[in-house]
Design a protein around this motif. Sequence first.
Motif, PDB file in Angstrom:
ATOM      1  N   ARG A  95      55.095  75.280  37.017  1.00  0.00           N
ATOM      2  CA  ARG A  95      53.854  75.416  37.136  1.00  0.00           C
ATOM      3  C   ARG A  95      53.189  75.483  35.691  1.00  0.00           C
ATOM      4  O   ARG A  95      53.818  75.535  34.692  1.00  0.00           O
ATOM      5  CB  ARG A  95      53.701  76.976  37.585  1.00  0.00           C
ATOM      6  N   THR A  96      51.785  74.943  35.827  1.00  0.00           N
ATOM      7  CA  THR A  96      50.971  75.078  34.706  1.00  0.00           C
ATOM      8  C   THR A  96      49.711  75.456  34.973  1.00  0.00           C
ATOM      9  O   THR A  96      49.269  75.758  35.936  1.00  0.00           O
ATOM     10  CB  THR A  96      50.906  73.602  34.072  1.00  0.00           C
ATOM     11  N   ILE A  97      49.155  76.488  33.791  1.00  0.00           N
ATOM     12  CA  ILE A  97      47.984  77.143  33.893  1.00  0.00           C
ATOM     13  C   ILE A  97      47.051  76.573  32.338  1.00  0.00           C
ATOM     14  O   ILE A  97      47.703  76.855  31.444  1.00  0.00           O
ATOM     15  CB  ILE A  97      47.967  78.703  33.795  1.00  0.00           C
ATOM     16  N   VAL A  98      45.996  75.945  32.732  1.00  0.00           N
ATOM     17  CA  VAL A  98      45.239  75.542  31.569  1.00  0.00           C
ATOM     18  C   VAL A  98      44.182  76.563  31.253  1.00  0.00           C
ATOM     19  O   VAL A  98      43.380  76.795  32.208  1.00  0.00           O
ATOM     20  CB  VAL A  98      44.740  74.183  31.688  1.00  0.00           C
ATOM     21  N   LYS A  99      44.036  76.805  30.099  1.00  0.00           N
ATOM     22  CA  LYS A  99      42.855  77.935  29.596  1.00  0.00           C
ATOM     23  C   LYS A  99      42.164  77.172  28.743  1.00  0.00           C
ATOM     24  O   LYS A  99      42.655  76.235  27.791  1.00  0.00           O
ATOM     25  CB  LYS A  99      43.429  79.015  29.537  1.00  0.00           C
ATOM     26  N   GLY A 100      40.752  77.845  28.156  1.00  0.00           N
ATOM     27  CA  GLY A 100      40.103  77.367  27.167  1.00  0.00           C
ATOM     28  C   GLY A 100      40.634  78.052  25.941  1.00  0.00           C
ATOM     29  O   GLY A 100      41.620  78.720  25.909  1.00  0.00           O
ATOM     30  N   TYR A 101      40.332  77.348  24.712  1.00  0.00           N
ATOM     31  CA  TYR A 101      40.924  77.764  23.474  1.00  0.00           C
ATOM     32  C   TYR A 101      40.763  79.077  23.290  1.00  0.00           C
ATOM     33  O   TYR A 101      41.420  80.043  22.598  1.00  0.00           O
ATOM     34  CB  TYR A 101      40.597  77.227  22.331  1.00  0.00           C
ATOM     35  N   ASN A 102      39.264  79.682  23.611  1.00  0.00           N
ATOM     36  CA  ASN A 102      38.955  81.043  23.160  1.00  0.00           C
ATOM     37  C   ASN A 102      39.302  82.038  24.467  1.00  0.00           C
ATOM     38  O   ASN A 102      38.881  83.193  24.308  1.00  0.00           O
ATOM     39  CB  ASN A 102      37.424  81.122  22.819  1.00  0.00           C
ATOM     40  N   GLU A 103      40.049  81.606  25.515  1.00  0.00           N
ATOM     41  CA  GLU A 103      40.236  82.386  26.740  1.00  0.00           C
ATOM     42  C   GLU A 103      41.404  83.300  26.310  1.00  0.00           C
ATOM     43  O   GLU A 103      42.303  82.627  25.677  1.00  0.00           O
ATOM     44  CB  GLU A 103      40.328  81.745  27.873  1.00  0.00           C
ATOM     45  N   ASN A 104      41.405  84.290  26.997  1.00  0.00           N
ATOM     46  CA  ASN A 104      42.575  85.347  26.703  1.00  0.00           C
ATOM     47  C   ASN A 104      43.601  84.871  27.651  1.00  0.00           C
ATOM     48  O   ASN A 104      43.580  84.500  28.883  1.00  0.00           O
ATOM     49  CB  ASN A 104      42.300  86.670  27.232  1.00  0.00           C
ATOM     50  N   VAL A 105      44.818  84.756  27.125  1.00  0.00           N
ATOM     51  CA  VAL A 105      46.128  84.302  27.778  1.00  0.00           C
ATOM     52  C   VAL A 105      46.743  85.567  28.629  1.00  0.00           C
ATOM     53  O   VAL A 105      47.131  85.192  29.627  1.00  0.00           O
ATOM     54  CB  VAL A 105      46.994  83.707  26.561  1.00  0.00           C
ATOM     55  N   TYR A 106      46.635  86.589  27.932  1.00  0.00           N
ATOM     56  CA  TYR A 106      47.292  87.553  28.562  1.00  0.00           C
ATOM     57  C   TYR A 106      46.116  88.687  28.976  1.00  0.00           C
ATOM     58  O   TYR A 106      45.000  88.671  28.283  1.00  0.00           O
ATOM     59  CB  TYR A 106      48.225  88.273  27.758  1.00  0.00           C
ATOM     60  N   THR A 107      46.321  89.437  30.141  1.00  0.00           N
ATOM     61  CA  THR A 107      45.581  90.530  30.532  1.00  0.00           C
ATOM     62  C   THR A 107      45.884  91.871  29.589  1.00  0.00           C
ATOM     63  O   THR A 107      46.758  91.708  28.829  1.00  0.00           O
ATOM     64  CB  THR A 107      45.754  90.924  31.727  1.00  0.00           C
ATOM     65  N   GLU A 108      45.171  92.823  29.689  1.00  0.00           N
ATOM     66  CA  GLU A 108      45.260  93.966  28.893  1.00  0.00           C
ATOM     67  C   GLU A 108      46.768  94.887  29.153  1.00  0.00           C
ATOM     68  O   GLU A 108      47.314  95.252  28.176  1.00  0.00           O
ATOM     69  CB  GLU A 108      44.250  94.967  29.279  1.00  0.00           C
ATOM     70  N   ASP A 109      47.115  94.449  30.484  1.00  0.00           N
ATOM     71  CA  ASP A 109      48.664  94.893  30.544  1.00  0.00           C
ATOM     72  C   ASP A 109      49.724  94.277  30.300  1.00  0.00           C
ATOM     73  O   ASP A 109      50.745  94.461  30.596  1.00  0.00           O
ATOM     74  CB  ASP A 109      48.619  95.518  32.116  1.00  0.00           C
ATOM     75  N   GLY A 110      49.495  93.113  29.386  1.00  0.00           N
ATOM     76  CA  GLY A 110      50.325  92.154  29.256  1.00  0.00           C
ATOM     77  C   GLY A 110      50.916  91.224  30.055  1.00  0.00           C
ATOM     78  O   GLY A 110      51.757  90.203  29.747  1.00  0.00           O
ATOM     79  N   LYS A 111      50.149  91.028  31.299  1.00  0.00           N
ATOM     80  CA  LYS A 111      50.568  89.753  32.389  1.00  0.00           C
ATOM     81  C   LYS A 111      49.571  88.697  31.823  1.00  0.00           C
ATOM     82  O   LYS A 111      48.672  88.664  31.052  1.00  0.00           O
ATOM     83  CB  LYS A 111      50.300  90.312  33.662  1.00  0.00           C
ATOM     84  N   VAL A 112      50.234  87.559  32.358  1.00  0.00           N
ATOM     85  CA  VAL A 112      49.520  86.164  32.282  1.00  0.00           C
ATOM     86  C   VAL A 112      48.557  86.247  32.776  1.00  0.00           C
ATOM     87  O   VAL A 112      48.328  86.490  34.004  1.00  0.00           O
ATOM     88  CB  VAL A 112      50.607  85.097  32.559  1.00  0.00           C
ATOM     89  N   SER A 113      47.231  85.969  32.476  1.00  0.00           N
ATOM     90  CA  SER A 113      45.901  85.837  33.196  1.00  0.00           C
ATOM     91  C   SER A 113      45.808  84.681  33.858  1.00  0.00           C
ATOM     92  O   SER A 113      46.116  83.522  33.260  1.00  0.00           O
ATOM     93  CB  SER A 113      44.823  85.956  32.068  1.00  0.00           C
ATOM     94  N   ILE A 114      45.422  84.664  35.016  1.00  0.00           N
ATOM     95  CA  ILE A 114      45.227  83.308  36.087  1.00  0.00           C
ATOM     96  C   ILE A 114      43.812  83.028  36.051  1.00  0.00           C
ATOM     97  O   ILE A 114      43.666  81.946  36.671  1.00  0.00           O
ATOM     98  CB  ILE A 114      46.115  83.420  37.170  1.00  0.00           C
ATOM     99  N   LEU A 115      43.070  83.819  35.604  1.00  0.00           N
ATOM    100  CA  LEU A 115      41.339  83.427  35.695  1.00  0.00           C
ATOM    101  C   LEU A 115      41.191  82.268  34.702  1.00  0.00           C
ATOM    102  O   LEU A 115      41.438  82.088  33.583  1.00  0.00           O
ATOM    103  CB  LEU A 115      40.716  84.373  35.253  1.00  0.00           C
TER     104      LEU A 115
END
Length: 308
Positions: free
Chosen positions: A211-231
């Motif tokens: 699987r791949t998830i593409v995010k913006g350069y300034n977007e957070n990769v991880y959430t506050e609890d350390g999980k991968v952000s999928i937004l």
Amino acid sequence: MADVINVSVNLEAFSQAISAIQALRSSVSRVFDCLKDGMRNKETLEGREKAFIAHFQDNLHSVNRDLNELERLSNLVGKPSENHPLHNSGLLSLDPVQDKTPLYSQLLQAYKWSNKLQYHAGLASGLLNQQSLKRSANQMGVSAKRRPKAQPTTLVLPPQYVDDVINRIDRMFPEMSIHLSRPNGTSAMLLVTLGKVLKVIVVMRSLFIDRTIVKGYNENVYTEDGKVSILESCVFLDVTDHATTALLHYQLPQMPDVVVRSFMTWLRSYIKLFQAPCQRCGKFLQDGLPPTWRDFRTLEAFHDTCRQ
């Protein structure tokens, strides 16, 4: 219309055939005129009969001659050849009714998508068969001791080999940095940073990209609890969809390192996501979005609606 039917017709013979049709119609009209007029302009009955029969025979001979000429020309004209995969349905585009005219283009689009679906289904079937996930009825009856040991596949590779492949790919592209981690055992997760444009989370199983998830350069990769952000934002959500399609396109189970290198080469083409214009319409933005599609072969930029 010329794209639908490829017509190989002798135009000169076609023009002569039209003239022959007109001559045949005139000959047939003269036959009926002769029958309508009957026997005239002769004083005796015998003279009228002879003149009528002679005139009627001449008209019939003219019809026969014109008909033979038309048959000869029809063989010279040729026949239209249908080269399109939808065959006679291409004639639907000739319908003058406005609400039926788009029907052929819709059929063509559905035909292309069904071909793609069949192709990708075949690739998925071959990949699943290599993983030996399917058990037959005979295998269910075999005891655990007698069951043959599963043979290793090309996707089961040592972590050291995977690390070596990723390091070589990282050195190939200076503007792309790849950080490898294994948060859940042997399965690798790559954090790919492409310049200051975007970041890509790549989840791998051995050298197979799950699987791949593409995010913006300034977007957070991880959430506050350390999980991968999928937004994801709209632009990078489209890029994620295209990356998933690219995973289906680059399939070579016997050479998984080539698959990963080809995918990373394709991903590198997004270094000018906001700078490259669409190769079809020449615009930088369409509906507020840049050209997010990259051709798998030429790596050229297209808007999602312009690539079709």
